[in-house]
Every structure is written in structure tokens, then in C-alpha cells.
Design an enzyme around this catalytic site. Structure first.
Site, PDB file in Angstrom:
ATOM      1  CG  ASN A 219       9.890  14.699  -7.654  1.00 55.96           C
ATOM      2  OD1 ASN A 219       9.792  15.899  -7.756  1.00 55.96           O
ATOM      3  ND2 ASN A 219       8.861  13.893  -7.500  1.00 55.96           N
ATOM      4  CG  ASP A 288       3.456  15.883  -6.164  1.00 55.60           C
ATOM      5  OD1 ASP A 288       3.063  14.787  -5.723  1.00 55.60           O
ATOM      6  OD2 ASP A 288       4.230  16.623  -5.539  1.00 55.60           O
ATOM      7  CB  ILE A 316       0.703   5.886  -4.138  1.00 52.50           C
ATOM      8  CG1 ILE A 316       1.024   6.186  -5.612  1.00 52.50           C
ATOM      9  CG2 ILE A 316       0.634   4.384  -3.891  1.00 52.50           C
ATOM     10  CD1 ILE A 316       2.425   5.813  -6.034  1.00 52.50           C
ATOM     11  CE  LYS A 346       3.699  17.564   1.907  1.00 47.17           C
ATOM     12  NZ  LYS A 346       4.978  17.615   1.236  1.00 47.17           N
TER      13      LYS A 346
HETATM   14  O1  C5P Z   1       4.880  14.624  -2.450  1.00 46.42           O
HETATM   15  P1  C5P Z   1       4.479  14.766  -1.017  1.00 46.42           P
HETATM   16  O2  C5P Z   1       5.358  15.671  -0.237  1.00 46.42           O
HETATM   17  O3  C5P Z   1       3.015  15.005  -0.826  1.00 46.42           O
HETATM   18  O4  C5P Z   1       4.789  13.300  -0.398  1.00 46.42           O
HETATM   19  C1  C5P Z   1       4.404  12.938   0.920  1.00 46.42           C
HETATM   20  C2  C5P Z   1       4.165  11.455   0.954  1.00 46.42           C
HETATM   21  O5  C5P Z   1       3.178  11.080   0.021  1.00 46.42           O
HETATM   22  C3  C5P Z   1       5.362  10.592   0.641  1.00 46.42           C
HETATM   23  O6  C5P Z   1       5.295   9.485   1.517  1.00 46.42           O
HETATM   24  C4  C5P Z   1       5.148  10.155  -0.795  1.00 46.42           C
HETATM   25  O7  C5P Z   1       5.731   8.894  -1.074  1.00 46.42           O
HETATM   26  C5  C5P Z   1       3.631  10.078  -0.876  1.00 46.42           C
HETATM   27  N1  C5P Z   1       3.087  10.365  -2.222  1.00 46.42           N
HETATM   28  C6  C5P Z   1       2.414   9.375  -2.898  1.00 46.42           C
HETATM   29  N2  C5P Z   1       1.883   9.623  -4.136  1.00 46.42           N
HETATM   30  C7  C5P Z   1       2.004  10.835  -4.696  1.00 46.42           C
HETATM   31  C8  C5P Z   1       2.688  11.853  -4.025  1.00 46.42           C
HETATM   32  C9  C5P Z   1       3.224  11.589  -2.775  1.00 46.42           C
HETATM   33  O8  C5P Z   1       2.316   8.250  -2.392  1.00 46.42           O
HETATM   34  N3  C5P Z   1       1.481  11.056  -5.889  1.00 46.42           N
END
Ligand code: C5P
Length: 415
Positions: A219, A288, A316, A346
Site C-alpha cells: 500500500n 488486506d 489486527i 469501520k
Molecule cells: O484497511 P482498512 O481501511 O480496513 O483499515 C482501517 C483500520 O484497520 C486501520 O486502523 C488499519 O490500521 C486497521 N487494519 C488492521 N489490519 C488489517 C487491515 C486494517 O489493523 N489487516
């Protein structure tokens, strides 16, 4: 938990942008040492001199010790082209005038803008602090005393003056505080100490999900926001663990950094420490999806199309939120559309305590960001500002919310 003075100074002044105003007075000879000590504590210093200050110490000396050009003229075309006076006023995290003459105090009180220094003081939103230095009779004078009190009422900090023998032969109050004392006082302006004793884990940066030994999925993320939060949390007295994906950033002092590459490694590093964590900042742009199979050798480009089967990585933040004894969790959402709606989803789906939402175009890679923070049914907007400043504001907000949620008063523990 009380922080020793040296640690406090280093934690609070790291990367702080300080304008040191120097006015005319014999104590100006100490201003060069003051600049040196501020820089040793990690601050970036720009010196602004009045005409009278130049009678006591040369701009060349101040330029050499600060490592930046000295600003001395409101109407200097060259200086305005590099960093104009409005920009300079905005740049400052604090303006410290040391030494401050009685005349400077009087002019500031009247809101005069007849030189660069007083103009900057009107422009800036940053705190202003004065270290008065003058003959003891001038300091005792009723008008000077009234001016000092009126300035304090306006929110201007007055550091000192100290007592002792003076260059003119008198003895009494009017000596500028020693540089080391001034550095500690400036540091204390930034110190809330409200996270003293709190253990914070921050995930930051991108992850790399390998496809073969040389290729990976990632990313776009510089890691700057996460690192700025680490720095701000350190300044607030916290114990900080930064779990970082691959970035090109220096680790802030006092931070325990754990370098990881993949989402799985980030997950494992976070989960193995999460029991010793009060507040979890999930800032990382975690991959992801990852490739289901990682080729042991570099994949040759023979076929005209190439299929890659991807599988989800563990989430996470959501996993931390599902723990029976969970820390306070702050998530981040960088969105390209429906920013607030997606962030709200979210916040709820992942069961976070707070989420910091921003539009991808505003935040990615640069030094600035504009965000909206959402929690429960509330939200607050922060207009575009440096990520380091934003990080300090986020920490302040989290302290308030954490205290409410946990019914715990986080008060300054710094002496
Ligand atoms: O990727 P996304 O938009 O869902 O991310 C939203 C939150 O989730 C962020 O705080 C990101 O650090 C966390 N996250 C995570 N583990 C993942 C994907 C996202 O902790 N695999």
C-alpha cells in the site's frame, strides 16, 4: 512516575520549531548558548533579531549557531521570498523572546507591529514566552511590573527574571534566566505528562506481501503519521512500542521500534505484546490480501497473462478489539470516497473506540493532513496542518476520551 529533567527536555523539544526573538540587552550574549542548547534537545531554531539586539551580538553568530539564516527585517525582499513573515509566524511551535527588553514588553502589550518580531507575535497562534532581562530598577518600575502582569493575563508566559549581580553593577531581579533553565521552561510548555506510565502500541507504515523473492504487494504509506504519533506520545510521557512496516524514517528517541515486513508479522508482533498495552493506535496501512503461494524463485515473464490467487490477511485492529481485556483502540481510515460514512462503518464493524478519517489525496505521503475524528456519535474536524502538530492534537483528544471511557484522571505527572 516523574520524568527527569534531561529526558523531559529531549522528549518535549524533539523537532519543535522555535522562533528565538532577541532584543537589545547585554544578556543577548547568552542567546547564542540558548540556541545551541535548544538544538541539542532536538529543536529547530530560527532567530529573529531586533535592530538593537545587533548592537550586542552579531547576526552571523546567531546564524552559525542556529544553522538557519537570521531574520531581522520586515521589508527584506530576499527573506520574504524564502519564508515570508506570515509563514514564519505560522511555522513556529513557540516564540521565545530572550532576552526581552522592557521596551519589547511594552510594545507587545500595545499590539504594535513596527518590526518583524512584534509582527510575528501578532501573526502566530503558537504560545509566546518572554525572558525579561534588564536593570533591576527598570524591572521594579511600576509600569514594567504592570506590563508584565498584563502580558501574563493575555496568556504570554514570563520566564524569570532571576536575581543576582548585573552587568551594570547593581544587584537584584532583572537577570535573564540561564539558558539551561529557559530550555526546561520551554520544554514544559509542550509537556502534558498525561500519558505518564501508559503503555502505547502503534502500528505504522505499509506492509509488503511477497509474491516471489523480488516482488511484493503493498500500500502507499510513508509511515509519517504513525511516527508523528509515536513522537507526540513520547512527549506526553508514554512508554511507546512502534511496530513498523518498511519505511524511510528515523525512529524517534525513546521509542521501542519493532521492524516487520508482512501483515502476519505485524499481527504477531502486536498480539504478543497487546496484554501490556493501554492504548493501541492502528495507523498502519496493512495489506488486506497476500498471495496464497509465494514462489521460491523469481517468476519468469513468459505467459502473456498471469493469475495471482490472493487470500485475506488477519485484521489486527479487529482482532485486538475482540480481546476480552482490550486496550483503548484508535483506528485510521484513508478513503477515496464517502470518507465519513466508510470510516463510521469501520469504527462500528471493527469495534474501535475512535477512528481518524481522511481523504487519501490529502494525507498520503506528504507532511500535512486534514482529518475528522469520529467516536460514538461525536466527531471533530482538524483542518490541514503538519502531521506532527496533528499528532499532538490527536494525543490530547485521546487522553480526554480515554479518561472518560476508563473513568481515570490522566493528570500531569511531571515535576
Ligand atoms: O484497511 P482498512 O481501511 O480496513 O483499515 C482501517 C483500520 O484497520 C486501520 O486502523 C488499519 O490500521 C486497521 N487494519 C488492521 N489490519 C488489517 C487491515 C486494517 O489493523 N489487516
Amino acid at each position: 512516575m516523574f520524568l527527569p529533567l534531561g529526558v523531559l527536555m529531549e522528549r518535549c523539544l524533539l523537532n519543535k520549531q522555535i522562533i528565538l526573538g532577541v532584543t537589545g540587552g547585554i544578556a543577548a550574549y547568552k542567546s547564542a548558548d540558548l540556541v545551541r542548547r535548544l538544538r541539542e534537545a532536538g529543536a529547530c531554531v530560527r532567530v529573529v533579531m531586533t535592530e538593537n539586539a545587533k548592537q550586542f551580538i552579531t547576526p552571523l553568530t546567531m546564524q552559525a549557531v542556529s544553522g538557519n539564516p537570521v531574520h531581522d527585517d520586515l521589508f527584506d525582499l530576499k527573506a520574504e521570498a524564502a519564508m515570508g513573515h506570515i509563514e514564519l509566524g505560522r511555522w513556529a511551535d513557540v516564540i521565545l523572546i530572550a532576552p526581552s527588553s522592557a521596551d519589547c514588553m511594552a510594545r507587545l502589550l500595545r499590539g504594535e507591529a513596527n518590526d518583524l518580531l512584534t509582527t510575528l507575535c501578532l501573526v502566530t497562534k503558537a504560545p509566546i514566552a518572554l525572558a525579561p532581562a534588564m536593570n533591576q530598577g527598570m524591572w521594579k518600575n511600576k509600569t514594567t511590573q504592570e506590563n508584565a502582569q498584563a502580558l501574563q493575563k493575555k496568556g504570554i508566559h514570563i520566564f524569570g527574571p532571576g536575581e543576582g549581580s548585573q552587568a551594570c553593577g547593581d544587584t537584584g531581579f532583572g537577570r535573564m534566566l540561564e539558558p539551561v533553565e529557559l530550555v526546561a521552561k520551554v520544554a514544559s510548555l509542550f509537556e502534558t505528562g498525561r500519558l505518564s506510565g501508559k503503555r502505547i502500541i502503534i502500528t505504522a507504515g505499509p506492509t509488503h506481501e511477497p509474491i516471489d523473492p523480488v516482488r511484493f504487494i503493498t500500500n502507499g504509506s510513508s509511515g509519517k503519521m504513525g511516527y508523528a504519533i509515536a513522537e507526540a506520545a513520547i512527549a506526553a510521557g508514554a512508554q511507546v512500542t512502534l511496530i513498523s512496516g518498511p519505511v524511510h524514517l528515523e525512529t524517534p528517541p525513546h521509542v521501542n521500534k519493532i521492524a516487520v515486513t508482512t501483515a502476519q508479522e505485524m499481527f504477531d508482533a502486536a498480539m504478543s505484546r497487546i496484554r501490556e498495552c493501554d492504548i493501541f493506535f492502528s495507523v498502519a496501512a496493512v495489506g488486506d490480501y497476500r498471495s496464497k503461494v509465494i514462489a521460491p524463485q523469481k517468476i519468469a515473464k513468459t505467459a502473456s497473462t498471469f493469475m495471482l490467487e490472493l487470500e485475506r490477511t488477519p485484521d489486527i485492529a479487529a482482532t485486538v478489539a475482540a480481546l476480552p481485556e482490550r486496550p483503548f483502540i484508535v483506528g485510521f481510515a484513508a478513503e477515496t470516497e464517502n470518507v465519513l460514512g466508510n470510516a463510521k462503518k469501520k469504527l462500528m464493524n471493527k469495534k474501535l473506540d475512535m477512528i481518524v478519517a481522511n481523504e487519501v489525496v490529502t494525507g498520503m505521503g506528504g507532511d500535512d493532513n486534514a482529518v475528522t475524528v469520529l467516536w460514538k456519535d461525536e466527531q471533530v474536524e482538524f483542518s490541514k496542518m503538519e502531521k506532527r502538530k496533528l499528532a499532538r492534537k490527536l494525543i490530547e483528544l485521546v487522553v480526554v476520551q480515554y479518561s472518560c471511557e476508563r473513568n481515570e484522571v490522566l493528570d500531569s505527572a511531571v515535576r
